[in-house]
Motif scaffolding. Structure first.
Motif, PDB file in Angstrom:
ATOM      1  N   ALA A 154       3.023  55.208  18.987  1.00 24.19           N
ATOM      2  CA  ALA A 154       2.166  54.265  19.703  1.00 24.19           C
ATOM      3  C   ALA A 154       2.977  53.065  20.184  1.00 24.19           C
ATOM      4  O   ALA A 154       2.800  52.584  21.310  1.00 24.19           O
ATOM      5  N   ALA A 155       3.878  52.574  19.343  1.00 26.76           N
ATOM      6  CA  ALA A 155       4.717  51.428  19.712  1.00 26.76           C
ATOM      7  C   ALA A 155       5.628  51.774  20.885  1.00 26.76           C
ATOM      8  O   ALA A 155       5.860  50.953  21.779  1.00 26.76           O
ATOM      9  N   ARG A 156       6.141  53.002  20.891  1.00 29.59           N
ATOM     10  CA  ARG A 156       7.003  53.429  21.998  1.00 29.59           C
ATOM     11  C   ARG A 156       6.223  53.419  23.308  1.00 29.59           C
ATOM     12  O   ARG A 156       6.722  52.965  24.350  1.00 29.59           O
ATOM     13  N   ALA A 157       4.996  53.903  23.259  1.00 28.82           N
ATOM     14  CA  ALA A 157       4.168  53.936  24.466  1.00 28.82           C
ATOM     15  C   ALA A 157       3.869  52.524  24.974  1.00 28.82           C
ATOM     16  O   ALA A 157       3.941  52.251  26.176  1.00 28.82           O
ATOM     17  N   ILE A 158       3.554  51.602  24.051  1.00 26.41           N
ATOM     18  CA  ILE A 158       3.259  50.224  24.449  1.00 26.41           C
ATOM     19  C   ILE A 158       4.502  49.545  25.004  1.00 26.41           C
ATOM     20  O   ILE A 158       4.443  48.807  26.005  1.00 26.41           O
ATOM     21  N   THR A 159       5.651  49.785  24.376  1.00 27.08           N
ATOM     22  CA  THR A 159       6.897  49.175  24.833  1.00 27.08           C
ATOM     23  C   THR A 159       7.217  49.586  26.265  1.00 27.08           C
ATOM     24  O   THR A 159       7.683  48.771  27.076  1.00 27.08           O
ATOM     25  N   ASP A 160       6.970  50.858  26.583  1.00 27.77           N
ATOM     26  CA  ASP A 160       7.317  51.387  27.907  1.00 27.77           C
ATOM     27  C   ASP A 160       6.209  51.231  28.933  1.00 27.77           C
ATOM     28  O   ASP A 160       6.381  51.598  30.095  1.00 27.77           O
ATOM     29  N   VAL A 196     -18.062  44.642  28.053  1.00 23.52           N
ATOM     30  CA  VAL A 196     -17.967  45.989  28.580  1.00 23.52           C
ATOM     31  C   VAL A 196     -17.807  46.043  30.091  1.00 23.52           C
ATOM     32  O   VAL A 196     -17.065  46.888  30.612  1.00 23.52           O
ATOM     33  N   HIS A 197     -18.441  45.168  30.840  1.00 22.58           N
ATOM     34  CA  HIS A 197     -18.350  45.233  32.303  1.00 22.58           C
ATOM     35  C   HIS A 197     -16.930  44.938  32.777  1.00 22.58           C
ATOM     36  O   HIS A 197     -16.358  45.681  33.595  1.00 22.58           O
ATOM     37  N   GLY A 198     -16.353  43.849  32.275  1.00 26.10           N
ATOM     38  CA  GLY A 198     -14.978  43.525  32.650  1.00 26.10           C
ATOM     39  C   GLY A 198     -14.001  44.588  32.179  1.00 26.10           C
ATOM     40  O   GLY A 198     -13.048  44.936  32.887  1.00 26.10           O
ATOM     41  N   ALA A 199     -14.242  45.117  30.981  1.00 27.80           N
ATOM     42  CA  ALA A 199     -13.351  46.136  30.434  1.00 27.80           C
ATOM     43  C   ALA A 199     -13.379  47.407  31.265  1.00 27.80           C
ATOM     44  O   ALA A 199     -12.328  48.009  31.538  1.00 27.80           O
ATOM     45  N   LEU A 200     -14.567  47.846  31.656  1.00 30.11           N
ATOM     46  CA  LEU A 200     -14.670  49.064  32.449  1.00 30.11           C
ATOM     47  C   LEU A 200     -14.022  48.897  33.812  1.00 30.11           C
ATOM     48  O   LEU A 200     -13.373  49.823  34.327  1.00 30.11           O
ATOM     49  N   ALA A 201     -14.173  47.711  34.406  1.00 34.45           N
ATOM     50  CA  ALA A 201     -13.529  47.452  35.695  1.00 34.45           C
ATOM     51  C   ALA A 201     -12.009  47.511  35.550  1.00 34.45           C
ATOM     52  O   ALA A 201     -11.303  48.062  36.400  1.00 34.45           O
ATOM     53  N   SER A 202     -11.500  46.927  34.473  1.00 32.02           N
ATOM     54  CA  SER A 202     -10.059  46.959  34.236  1.00 32.02           C
ATOM     55  C   SER A 202      -9.579  48.370  33.949  1.00 32.02           C
ATOM     56  O   SER A 202      -8.551  48.821  34.466  1.00 32.02           O
ATOM     57  N   ALA A 203     -10.330  49.106  33.110  1.00 29.03           N
ATOM     58  CA  ALA A 203      -9.947  50.474  32.755  1.00 29.03           C
ATOM     59  C   ALA A 203      -9.889  51.372  33.985  1.00 29.03           C
ATOM     60  O   ALA A 203      -9.043  52.268  34.066  1.00 29.03           O
ATOM     61  N   ALA A 204     -10.795  51.130  34.925  1.00 25.35           N
ATOM     62  CA  ALA A 204     -10.841  51.956  36.126  1.00 25.35           C
ATOM     63  C   ALA A 204      -9.590  51.796  36.984  1.00 25.35           C
ATOM     64  O   ALA A 204      -9.286  52.663  37.814  1.00 25.35           O
ATOM     65  N   LEU A 205      -8.851  50.708  36.792  1.00 23.40           N
ATOM     66  CA  LEU A 205      -7.636  50.454  37.576  1.00 23.40           C
ATOM     67  C   LEU A 205      -6.375  50.925  36.861  1.00 23.40           C
ATOM     68  O   LEU A 205      -5.280  50.789  37.400  1.00 23.40           O
ATOM     69  N   LEU A 206      -6.534  51.448  35.657  1.00 24.85           N
ATOM     70  CA  LEU A 206      -5.375  51.951  34.926  1.00 24.85           C
ATOM     71  C   LEU A 206      -4.994  53.335  35.428  1.00 24.85           C
ATOM     72  O   LEU A 206      -5.769  54.015  36.101  1.00 24.85           O
ATOM     73  N   GLY A 207      -3.794  53.750  35.055  1.00 24.39           N
ATOM     74  CA  GLY A 207      -3.330  55.078  35.448  1.00 24.39           C
ATOM     75  C   GLY A 207      -2.178  55.514  34.583  1.00 24.39           C
ATOM     76  O   GLY A 207      -1.891  54.913  33.532  1.00 24.39           O
ATOM     77  N   GLU A 208      -1.501  56.549  35.001  1.00 20.89           N
ATOM     78  CA  GLU A 208      -0.374  57.064  34.241  1.00 20.89           C
ATOM     79  C   GLU A 208       0.694  55.983  34.105  1.00 20.89           C
ATOM     80  O   GLU A 208       1.023  55.284  35.066  1.00 20.89           O
ATOM     81  N   GLY A 209       1.203  55.807  32.899  1.00 24.13           N
ATOM     82  CA  GLY A 209       2.166  54.753  32.616  1.00 24.13           C
ATOM     83  C   GLY A 209       1.531  53.532  31.993  1.00 24.13           C
ATOM     84  O   GLY A 209       2.235  52.635  31.532  1.00 24.13           O
ATOM     85  N   ASP A 210       0.196  53.502  31.958  1.00 23.05           N
ATOM     86  CA  ASP A 210      -0.522  52.412  31.298  1.00 23.05           C
ATOM     87  C   ASP A 210      -1.003  52.874  29.927  1.00 23.05           C
ATOM     88  O   ASP A 210      -1.090  54.065  29.641  1.00 23.05           O
ATOM     89  N   VAL A 211      -1.345  51.894  29.087  1.00 19.70           N
ATOM     90  CA  VAL A 211      -1.820  52.188  27.732  1.00 19.70           C
ATOM     91  C   VAL A 211      -3.085  51.383  27.469  1.00 19.70           C
ATOM     92  O   VAL A 211      -3.172  50.204  27.841  1.00 19.70           O
ATOM     93  N   ALA A 212      -4.070  52.004  26.836  1.00 20.43           N
ATOM     94  CA  ALA A 212      -5.290  51.317  26.413  1.00 20.43           C
ATOM     95  C   ALA A 212      -5.444  51.500  24.902  1.00 20.43           C
ATOM     96  O   ALA A 212      -5.274  52.610  24.395  1.00 20.43           O
ATOM     97  N   VAL A 213      -5.753  50.410  24.217  1.00 18.88           N
ATOM     98  CA  VAL A 213      -5.902  50.440  22.763  1.00 18.88           C
ATOM     99  C   VAL A 213      -7.305  49.950  22.408  1.00 18.88           C
ATOM    100  O   VAL A 213      -7.685  48.843  22.789  1.00 18.88           O
ATOM    101  N   GLY A 214      -8.060  50.758  21.675  1.00 18.17           N
ATOM    102  CA  GLY A 214      -9.405  50.373  21.273  1.00 18.17           C
ATOM    103  C   GLY A 214      -9.514  50.256  19.766  1.00 18.17           C
ATOM    104  O   GLY A 214      -9.070  51.144  19.031  1.00 18.17           O
ATOM    105  N   PHE A 215     -10.083  49.133  19.289  1.00 18.59           N
ATOM    106  CA  PHE A 215     -10.290  48.900  17.862  1.00 18.59           C
ATOM    107  C   PHE A 215     -11.771  49.036  17.549  1.00 18.59           C
ATOM    108  O   PHE A 215     -12.604  48.364  18.149  1.00 18.59           O
ATOM    109  N   SER A 216     -12.102  49.894  16.594  1.00 21.86           N
ATOM    110  CA  SER A 216     -13.476  50.012  16.116  1.00 21.86           C
ATOM    111  C   SER A 216     -13.434  50.521  14.684  1.00 21.86           C
ATOM    112  O   SER A 216     -13.021  51.661  14.444  1.00 21.86           O
ATOM    113  N   HIS A 217     -13.831  49.672  13.738  1.00 20.80           N
ATOM    114  CA  HIS A 217     -13.823  50.076  12.327  1.00 20.80           C
ATOM    115  C   HIS A 217     -14.628  51.350  12.124  1.00 20.80           C
ATOM    116  O   HIS A 217     -14.141  52.330  11.555  1.00 20.80           O
ATOM    117  N   SER A 218     -15.841  51.386  12.618  1.00 20.74           N
ATOM    118  CA  SER A 218     -16.713  52.546  12.419  1.00 20.74           C
ATOM    119  C   SER A 218     -16.331  53.707  13.323  1.00 20.74           C
ATOM    120  O   SER A 218     -16.630  54.861  13.014  1.00 20.74           O
TER     121      SER A 218
END
Length: 326
Positions: A154-160, A196-218
């Motif tokens: 995971a760290a390698r992916a975030i670094t790159d 959620v609205h801002g996050a979804l808008a941002s996620a929609a602009l991501l692509g190959e070479g980007d990384v998304a990290v989601g935290f949810s205890h449950s």
């Protein structure tokens, strides 16, 4: 069950047996807590009884535990096999070893209070002990069962990464906010989203070479699962941090990092879950810092110099650029 991947695919456990086999190094109580939601009704009652009073479970016969949990000896045997034990005797030894070690470290009688609600008449020294032991248990369980090779991937992916999106709501928002500040300070192009609205808008602009990290205890927070799923559908590599490897968020992630907690019925347990997430986040951040050490040192020196005028010199001051401060 294998999820979509971009070169960093891993297999996620989809059955209780899978969970048991992939968390064999974890404490038995932590493993039981992670099976929440993947057990039958009878086995769920057994798990709840063991977690409510591990000491009593370690002392009970198979018939006594069956009676306390409202199940049958056959259910207890199935429960043991789900955890990877040959029988009830092996489970009792594992529980007794774990609770005995904790009591030796933290004082007899304190550790078994974990998960018990704090009562209005509890003295503050007992409240302190309850909180401390819940925290220590969650951190120890997390350290024991966390796969550091997966953290390294995971760290390698975030670094790159070209860009990193961080998602979390509620208590997890505090964790992603801290991780964002740390990554941003060492030059990682990271953004944090807890709406959620801002996050979804941002996620929609991501692509190959980007990384998304989601935290949810449950692992079941609808907004965070939706954010991460959107990022993955657009081609970004997705990383989930959760206490439940069989949860919904794990199903939409390419890489799953597991924190640990034994219960979630009191404020102390909620704090323990959050701090176990923070342990994973801190290790992930430090792994990124190690992989990009020249950039880390340069960025940290630059940012430390930028705020130097707002710090008073004193005996606790650390020289700018020290890696211990990263």
């Amino acid at each position: 069950m294998r999820t979509r991947g971009l070169g960093l695919t891993m297999t996620h456990p989809s059955t209780p047996a899978d969970v048991a086999s992939t968390t064999s190094s974890a404490g038995v109580l932590g493993r039981i807590a992670q099976l929440d939601g993947s057990l039958s009704e009878a086995l769920t009652r057994v798990a709840a009884q063991v977690l409510a009073d591990p000491g009593a479970a370690a002392r009970s016969t198979i018939v006594e535990l069956a009676e306390r949990s409202g199940t049958s000896p056959a259910s207890i045997t199935r429960f043991c096999r789900t955890l990877g034990f040959d029988g009830y005797a092996a489970l009792r030894v594992a529980i007794a070893t774990e609770t005995g070690r904790a009591e030796a470290q933290h004082g007899m009688g304190w550790h078994t209070d974990i998960g018990r609600p704090i009562r209005p008449d509890d003295p503050l020294d007992r409240v302190l002990g309850h909180v401390l032991n819940a925290e220590l248990a969650a951190l120890q369980d997390t350290a024991q069962q966390l796969d550091v090779s997966v953290v390294a991937r995971a760290a390698r992916a975030i670094t790159d990464a070209r860009r990193v999106d961080l998602y979390g709501v509620g208590g997890s928002a505090l964790v992603v906010g801290d991780l964002h500040m740390s990554l941003h300070r060492i030059g990682v192009p990271a953004w944090v989203w807890n709406e959620v609205h801002g996050a979804l808008a941002s996620a929609a602009l991501l692509g190959e070479g980007d990384v998304a990290v989601g935290f949810s205890h449950s692992g079941a927070t609808v907004e965070t699962v939706e954010m991460l799923a959107e990022a993955g559908s657009c081609g970004a590599l997705t990383i989930a941090v959760t206490s439940f490897p069989g949860s919904h968020i794990a199903e939409v992630a390419d890489i799953v990092l597991t924190s640990a907690t034994r219960a979630n019925t009191s404020q102390a347990d909620v704090m323990a879950a959050r701090h176990s997430q923070m342990l994973v986040a801190e290790l992930l951040y430090l792994a990124v810092a190690q992989r990009s050490f020249p950039r880390t040192v340069s960025s940290f020196q630059t940012t430390a110099q930028a705020v130097a005028g707002h710090r008073r010199a004193g005996p606790g001051a650390t020289p700018p650029g020290a890696f211990a401060d990263v």
